[in-house]
Scaffold this motif. Structure first.
Motif, PDB file in Angstrom:
ATOM      1  N   ALA A 156      -0.591  -0.091  -4.478  1.00 49.47           N
ATOM      2  CA  ALA A 156      -0.216  -0.582  -5.806  1.00 49.47           C
ATOM      3  C   ALA A 156      -0.570  -2.058  -5.944  1.00 49.47           C
ATOM      4  CB  ALA A 156       1.278  -0.365  -6.040  1.00 49.47           C
ATOM      5  N   ALA A 157      -0.452  -2.810  -4.858  1.00 44.18           N
ATOM      6  CA  ALA A 157      -0.806  -4.225  -4.893  1.00 44.18           C
ATOM      7  C   ALA A 157      -2.301  -4.430  -5.048  1.00 44.18           C
ATOM      8  CB  ALA A 157      -0.317  -4.917  -3.621  1.00 44.18           C
ATOM      9  N   LEU A 158      -3.088  -3.390  -4.761  1.00 46.30           N
ATOM     10  CA  LEU A 158      -4.546  -3.483  -4.861  1.00 46.30           C
ATOM     11  C   LEU A 158      -5.081  -2.795  -6.115  1.00 46.30           C
ATOM     12  CD1 LEU A 158      -5.442  -2.699  -1.130  1.00 46.30           C
ATOM     13  CD2 LEU A 158      -5.233  -4.939  -2.243  1.00 46.30           C
ATOM     14  N   GLU A 159      -4.193  -2.385  -7.017  1.00 43.44           N
ATOM     15  CA  GLU A 159      -4.629  -1.712  -8.238  1.00 43.44           C
ATOM     16  C   GLU A 159      -5.641  -2.574  -8.977  1.00 43.44           C
ATOM     17  OE1 GLU A 159      -2.139   1.365 -11.036  1.00 43.44           O
ATOM     18  OE2 GLU A 159      -1.127  -0.441 -10.370  1.00 43.44           O
ATOM     19  N   GLY A 160      -6.715  -1.937  -9.440  1.00 41.29           N
ATOM     20  CA  GLY A 160      -7.780  -2.669 -10.104  1.00 41.29           C
ATOM     21  C   GLY A 160      -8.866  -3.121  -9.153  1.00 41.29           C
ATOM     22  N   ARG A 161      -8.585  -3.098  -7.848  1.00 39.22           N
ATOM     23  CA  ARG A 161      -9.582  -3.480  -6.852  1.00 39.22           C
ATOM     24  C   ARG A 161     -10.041  -2.301  -6.004  1.00 39.22           C
ATOM     25  NH1 ARG A 161      -6.957  -8.647  -3.928  1.00 39.22           N
ATOM     26  NH2 ARG A 161      -4.975  -7.676  -4.575  1.00 39.22           N
ATOM     27  N   LEU A 162      -9.411  -1.129  -6.198  1.00 41.65           N
ATOM     28  CA  LEU A 162      -9.791   0.040  -5.414  1.00 41.65           C
ATOM     29  C   LEU A 162     -10.984   0.746  -6.053  1.00 41.65           C
ATOM     30  CD1 LEU A 162      -6.275   1.613  -4.719  1.00 41.65           C
ATOM     31  CD2 LEU A 162      -7.657   0.244  -3.157  1.00 41.65           C
ATOM     32  N   PRO A 163     -11.966   1.174  -5.269  1.00 39.57           N
ATOM     33  CA  PRO A 163     -13.078   1.962  -5.827  1.00 39.57           C
ATOM     34  C   PRO A 163     -12.555   3.276  -6.406  1.00 39.57           C
ATOM     35  CG  PRO A 163     -13.547   1.212  -3.575  1.00 39.57           C
ATOM     36  CD  PRO A 163     -12.103   0.946  -3.823  1.00 39.57           C
ATOM     37  N   GLY A 164     -13.267   3.801  -7.402  1.00 47.13           N
ATOM     38  CA  GLY A 164     -12.862   5.077  -7.986  1.00 47.13           C
ATOM     39  C   GLY A 164     -12.877   6.203  -6.979  1.00 47.13           C
ATOM     40  N   SER A 165     -13.829   6.147  -6.049  1.00 45.17           N
ATOM     41  CA  SER A 165     -13.894   7.084  -4.932  1.00 45.17           C
ATOM     42  C   SER A 165     -13.780   6.258  -3.657  1.00 45.17           C
ATOM     43  CB  SER A 165     -15.210   7.868  -4.940  1.00 45.17           C
ATOM     44  OG  SER A 165     -15.342   8.602  -6.141  1.00 45.17           O
ATOM     45  N   CYS A 166     -12.812   6.586  -2.820  1.00 47.31           N
ATOM     46  CA  CYS A 166     -12.584   5.759  -1.634  1.00 47.31           C
ATOM     47  C   CYS A 166     -11.858   6.546  -0.560  1.00 47.31           C
ATOM     48  CB  CYS A 166     -11.796   4.500  -1.988  1.00 47.31           C
ATOM     49  SG  CYS A 166     -10.111   4.818  -2.596  1.00 47.31           S
ATOM     50  N   THR A 167     -11.891   5.990   0.643  1.00 49.78           N
ATOM     51  CA  THR A 167     -11.112   6.514   1.757  1.00 49.78           C
ATOM     52  C   THR A 167     -10.135   5.439   2.205  1.00 49.78           C
ATOM     53  OG1 THR A 167     -12.846   8.015   2.532  1.00 49.78           O
ATOM     54  CG2 THR A 167     -11.196   7.353   4.134  1.00 49.78           C
ATOM     55  N   VAL A 168      -8.896   5.832   2.393  1.00 47.20           N
ATOM     56  CA  VAL A 168      -7.846   4.923   2.848  1.00 47.20           C
ATOM     57  C   VAL A 168      -7.362   5.407   4.205  1.00 47.20           C
ATOM     58  CG1 VAL A 168      -5.579   3.928   2.383  1.00 47.20           C
ATOM     59  CG2 VAL A 168      -7.123   4.474   0.471  1.00 47.20           C
ATOM     60  N   ASP A 169      -7.546   4.579   5.226  1.00 49.54           N
ATOM     61  CA  ASP A 169      -7.048   4.870   6.570  1.00 49.54           C
ATOM     62  C   ASP A 169      -5.885   3.950   6.868  1.00 49.54           C
ATOM     63  OD1 ASP A 169      -8.605   6.871   8.274  1.00 49.54           O
ATOM     64  OD2 ASP A 169     -10.239   5.713   7.378  1.00 49.54           O
ATOM     65  N   VAL A 170      -4.788   4.495   7.397  1.00 55.84           N
ATOM     66  CA  VAL A 170      -3.640   3.649   7.729  1.00 55.84           C
ATOM     67  C   VAL A 170      -2.992   4.151   9.010  1.00 55.84           C
ATOM     68  CG1 VAL A 170      -1.983   4.998   6.364  1.00 55.84           C
ATOM     69  CG2 VAL A 170      -1.512   2.599   6.826  1.00 55.84           C
ATOM     70  N   ARG A 171      -2.502   3.194   9.803  1.00 55.47           N
ATOM     71  CA  ARG A 171      -1.684   3.516  10.974  1.00 55.47           C
ATOM     72  C   ARG A 171      -0.318   2.884  10.777  1.00 55.47           C
ATOM     73  NH1 ARG A 171      -3.777   6.229  14.990  1.00 55.47           N
ATOM     74  NH2 ARG A 171      -6.037   6.466  15.098  1.00 55.47           N
ATOM     75  N   PHE A 172       0.704   3.705  10.906  1.00 55.29           N
ATOM     76  CA  PHE A 172       2.074   3.229  10.783  1.00 55.29           C
ATOM     77  C   PHE A 172       2.528   2.761  12.170  1.00 55.29           C
ATOM     78  CE2 PHE A 172       1.585   6.680   7.610  1.00 55.29           C
ATOM     79  CZ  PHE A 172       1.695   5.906   6.466  1.00 55.29           C
ATOM     80  N   GLN A 173       2.920   1.487  12.254  1.00 52.75           N
ATOM     81  CA  GLN A 173       3.184   0.894  13.558  1.00 52.75           C
ATOM     82  C   GLN A 173       4.675   0.752  13.872  1.00 52.75           C
ATOM     83  OE1 GLN A 173       0.495  -2.222  12.236  1.00 52.75           O
ATOM     84  NE2 GLN A 173      -0.678  -1.990  14.134  1.00 52.75           N
ATOM     85  N   ARG A 174       5.423   0.115  13.007  1.00 59.19           N
ATOM     86  CA  ARG A 174       6.859  -0.041  13.204  1.00 59.19           C
ATOM     87  C   ARG A 174       7.564   0.324  11.911  1.00 59.19           C
ATOM     88  NH1 ARG A 174       5.036  -0.875  17.522  1.00 59.19           N
ATOM     89  NH2 ARG A 174       5.632  -2.374  19.142  1.00 59.19           N
ATOM     90  N   PRO A 175       8.711   1.001  11.988  1.00 58.88           N
ATOM     91  CA  PRO A 175       9.417   1.360  10.753  1.00 58.88           C
ATOM     92  C   PRO A 175       9.998   0.126  10.078  1.00 58.88           C
ATOM     93  CG  PRO A 175      10.745   1.919  12.669  1.00 58.88           C
ATOM     94  CD  PRO A 175       9.398   1.505  13.192  1.00 58.88           C
ATOM     95  N   ILE A 176      10.151   0.213   8.763  1.00 56.00           N
ATOM     96  CA  ILE A 176      10.803  -0.839   7.976  1.00 56.00           C
ATOM     97  C   ILE A 176      12.275  -0.483   7.874  1.00 56.00           C
ATOM     98  CG2 ILE A 176      10.925  -1.993   5.737  1.00 56.00           C
ATOM     99  CD1 ILE A 176       7.970  -1.312   5.327  1.00 56.00           C
ATOM    100  N   LEU A 177      13.135  -1.252   8.545  1.00 56.07           N
ATOM    101  CA  LEU A 177      14.571  -1.039   8.466  1.00 56.07           C
ATOM    102  C   LEU A 177      15.084  -1.615   7.150  1.00 56.07           C
ATOM    103  CD1 LEU A 177      15.590  -2.071  12.111  1.00 56.07           C
ATOM    104  CD2 LEU A 177      15.200   0.241  11.241  1.00 56.07           C
TER     105      LEU A 177
END
Length: 259
Positions: free
Chosen positions: A208-229
Motif C-alpha cells: 500500500a505504501a508503494l501504490e502508484g509505483r508498482l508495475p501493472g504486472s509484477c512479482t512480489v517476493d517476501v520473506r517473513f523474518q520476525r513477527p510483529i508483536l
C-alpha cells in the motif's frame, strides 16, 4: 477454524501431501468487502484489486486444504515464512475469478518441514494471478533452510504505529481468525507474549505504501523474518525494488520485479 482447532488433537498423520486441488469457479468481488480490506491495509479505495487481495478470496479454499484429514500437519501452529505473488495483469472488481489451490514440494527446513500452498486465479481460462505461500511446521531438525536474503531496501523512509486492533481488524476482512493474531491467551499458547500481526497484513501494508509505483504486472517476493508483536512501531524502507519492515529486529524483507 473449528476444524483447524480440532486438528491439534494428537493423531497419526500421513507423511505425504494429498493429491488434491480445490477449486471455486466464478468468485466475485464484493466492493464493500474490498473497501474494508483497503482501509485495514492502507490502500486507496479503488476498483483495482491490491496484489494481495486474491489471497483473501482464496483463503477458505486454502483452509479446507490445510485442515483436510490427509494433510500432514495441523493447520494451527503452521508458520507463514515466505510468499511469492505474481500479478499477470491488473485485476479489477468487475472480474469473476476462477480459483484453485493445491499443496506441493514438501521438504526439509532447519526447524522442521516446509510446504508450498499454490493458489491461482484465472479469467476466461487465462491465469491472471498466482501465489506461492510457504509454511513451516516446526519439529526437530530435518535438514537445511534457505538463508533469507540480505535487506537491500536502504534506510527507513517512514515510521508506522501498528495498533493492537490490527490483529482483529485484519482477521475480520481476511477470515484468518487464528488466535495468535487476536487473543493474548491464544498467542501465549504458541509461545508469543502478545498477539502478532498477520504476515499478509504486513506485506499488504508495505505494498500500500508503494501504490502508484508498482508495475501493472509484477512479482512480489517476501520473506517473513520476525513477527510483529502488537501494538508496535515499525520502520518501512524501499529502494530499487527492495522493501523492508523493521522494528528492534527485521520483520520482513521483499522485492518487487516487473513480470
Amino acid at each position: 477454524m473449528l476444524r483447524a482447532a480440532l486438528g491439534v488433537v494428537p493423531r497419526r498423520r500421513p507423511s505425504t501431501l494429498p493429491a488434491l486441488t480445490l477449486e471455486q469457479a466464478g468468485a466475485a468481488v464484493d466492493r464493500e468487502h474490498l473497501a474494508a480490506y483497503d482501509r485495514v491495509c492502507g490502500f486507496r479505495l479503488s476498483d483495482q484489486l491490491p496484489p494481495t487481495y486474491p489471497h483473501v478470496l482464496a483463503f477458505p479454499l486454502a483452509m479446507r486444504l490445510l485442515t483436510a484429514p490427509d494433510f500432514p500437519f495441523p493447520a494451527v501452529g503452521l508458520v507463514h515464512i515466505a510468499n511469492r505473488i505474481t500479478v499477470h495483469r491488473p485485476l479489477t472488481a468487475e472480474m469473476s475469478l476462477d480459483l484453485a489451490v493445491h499443496a506441493t514440494d514438501l521438504r526439509p527446513h532447519e526447524r522442521g518441514r516446509q510446504v508450498d500452498v499454490v493458489t491461482s486465479a484465472a479469467v476466461d481460462g487465462a491465469t491472471v494471478w498466482t501465489s506461492v505461500s510457504t509454511y513451516l511446521s516446526r519439529s526437530p531438525s530435518t535438514g537445511a533452510a534457505v538463508t533469507p536474503p540480505p535487506t537491500k531496501a536502504g534506510e527507513p523512509s517512514a515510521v508506522w504505529f501498528v495498533p493492537a486492533r490490527v490483529g482483529s481488524d485484519y482477521a475480520a476482512v481476511s477470515g484468518d481468525r487464528n488466535p495468535i493474531h487476536t487473543s493474548r491467551i491464544g498467542a501465549r499458547l504458541f509461545g508469543f507474549p502478545k498477539p502478532i500481526a498477520h504476515g499478509m497484513w504486513s506485506l499488504a501494508r508495505c505494498l500500500a505504501a508503494l501504490e502508484g509505483r508498482l508495475p501493472g504486472s509484477c512479482t512480489v517476493d517476501v520473506r517473513f523474518q520476525r513477527p510483529i508483536l502488537l501494538p508496535a512501531r515499525v520502520r518501512f524502507a524501499y529502494a530499487d525494488g527492495h522493501f523492508a519492515l523493521t522494528g528492534k529486529k527485521p520483520h520482513l524483507a521483499g522485492q518487487v520485479t516487473p513480470a
